[in-house]
Scaffold this motif. Sequence first.
Motif, PDB file in Angstrom:
ATOM      1  N   ALA A 130      22.603  36.725  48.274  1.00  0.00           N
ATOM      2  CA  ALA A 130      23.456  36.139  49.305  1.00  0.00           C
ATOM      3  C   ALA A 130      23.331  34.626  49.314  1.00  0.00           C
ATOM      4  O   ALA A 130      24.337  33.904  49.333  1.00  0.00           O
ATOM      5  CB  ALA A 130      23.064  36.718  50.669  1.00  0.00           C
ATOM      6  N   LEU A 131      22.084  34.120  49.268  1.00  0.00           N
ATOM      7  CA  LEU A 131      21.877  32.670  49.270  1.00  0.00           C
ATOM      8  C   LEU A 131      22.512  32.037  48.034  1.00  0.00           C
ATOM      9  O   LEU A 131      23.165  30.991  48.111  1.00  0.00           O
ATOM     10  CB  LEU A 131      20.381  32.353  49.309  1.00  0.00           C
ATOM     11  CG  LEU A 131      19.669  32.664  50.621  1.00  0.00           C
ATOM     12  CD1 LEU A 131      18.181  32.406  50.482  1.00  0.00           C
ATOM     13  CD2 LEU A 131      20.245  31.797  51.726  1.00  0.00           C
ATOM     14  N   ALA A 132      22.336  32.694  46.867  1.00  0.00           N
ATOM     15  CA  ALA A 132      22.910  32.149  45.633  1.00  0.00           C
ATOM     16  C   ALA A 132      24.434  32.115  45.735  1.00  0.00           C
ATOM     17  O   ALA A 132      25.069  31.136  45.327  1.00  0.00           O
ATOM     18  CB  ALA A 132      22.480  32.988  44.435  1.00  0.00           C
ATOM     19  N   SER A 133      25.041  33.165  46.328  1.00  0.00           N
ATOM     20  CA  SER A 133      26.503  33.202  46.473  1.00  0.00           C
ATOM     21  C   SER A 133      27.001  32.036  47.302  1.00  0.00           C
ATOM     22  O   SER A 133      27.949  31.342  46.926  1.00  0.00           O
ATOM     23  CB  SER A 133      26.937  34.500  47.136  1.00  0.00           C
ATOM     24  OG  SER A 133      26.519  35.593  46.395  1.00  0.00           O
ATOM     25  N   GLY A 134      26.345  31.818  48.446  1.00  0.00           N
ATOM     26  CA  GLY A 134      26.754  30.708  49.298  1.00  0.00           C
ATOM     27  C   GLY A 134      26.638  29.386  48.572  1.00  0.00           C
ATOM     28  O   GLY A 134      27.538  28.537  48.638  1.00  0.00           O
TER      29      GLY A 134
END
Lengths: 246, 148
Positions: free
Chosen positions: A122-126
């Motif tokens: 999720a953090l990487a996507s953002g």
Amino acid sequence: MMDRVLIARVSMLAGKIMLESGAETYRVEDTMNRIASAFGLENVQSYATPTGIHFSVDFAEVTNFIRIQNRATDLHKIAEVNSISRDITSAKISINEALVKLNDVDRARLAFPFWMQIIAAALASGSFAIMFGGDWPDLFPATIAGGVGYAAMLGAAALVEVSFVAHFAASFILGILAVLFISNGFGANVDKVIIGAVMPLVPGLHITNAVRDLMAGHLVAGVSKGVESVLTAFAIGAGVAVVFAF
Amino acid sequence: MLFTQMVTSFIAAAGFGVIFNAPRRVIIQCGAVGMAGWILYYLLSDGGMDVVPATLFGAMLAGILSQICAKLFKVPVITISVSGIIPLVPGGASYDAMRHFVENDYHMAVQLSAKVMLLAGAIGMGLMFSEVANQTIKKIHAARSRST
């Protein structure tokens, strides 16, 4: 002279773990040859592809073969096998100890817990949504869609064996989420949100590895990895496109 | 703006370190290598360079830093380089290409696919250059220590 079958077993087990964890084929062959020659075998021939390993020692001996069923990316296991193979070549451990250790690595589940992987995805996507030129309002929709998409991929992969279906389902779900977010005014650019959210799923690494294998002269491994990654990219593109078709 | 890019690329690369299950003690290094490669790419492409050579140089820097980190922390190079090059990897473009194929826009799709192949080739070449440089340095060292 040590038991040839035992040596073959040790080096093939090492090769099998490395291939299942996503190591490059030339590294796998190199490791197998080093292990076998450290135990005193001569004229070692190994041939690794993404789906199987051949290993033979001498013209008078039999050739062994292992089929590789599942492939994932697990760098920790590659590092573990690498350190065991270093211990073998510097004669720190005996062949029986090496076999026990490799069996432990093969059975161990070293991966991070699922919730941690999902948070990381999720953090990487953002972050990707911002890196690829998205605006700040895109950060949270991409984070949520990326996390849910990755979780859906893990869940679908546990249900069905075919990774094509898992990727298709995951990208379908994150596509729906992204479109819903944007149409409700949560986020600015639907393209940036989707590109950020699909990054944990896309086989960018496999494409790059395929090119590296091709450049190193491993044509069979390079072509098969390339086809695998094109198939995965197709599944993801199709999953998102289905959302846009409505 | 540059600071934002640094933070986001660090998080992205370190996040992929977790997804790919890199050994826990090199996750931070993965993020740092990924950040360095991406920032070089970002500065070069922002300064007007074409994206393919910019990716090549970014991958080269990430490859060299991975070699150094691998030596310092005694792990295989692949455990760091894999997450380190992730920001440069044409994942978004390959998804975009496939989406255009599925939507029957072959004209755009073929263009994007060619771009993906070029970018992947640039990353492969960058990593290979850094590996060749490492081996050359090793060989020169070995030859020197033999001659003295």
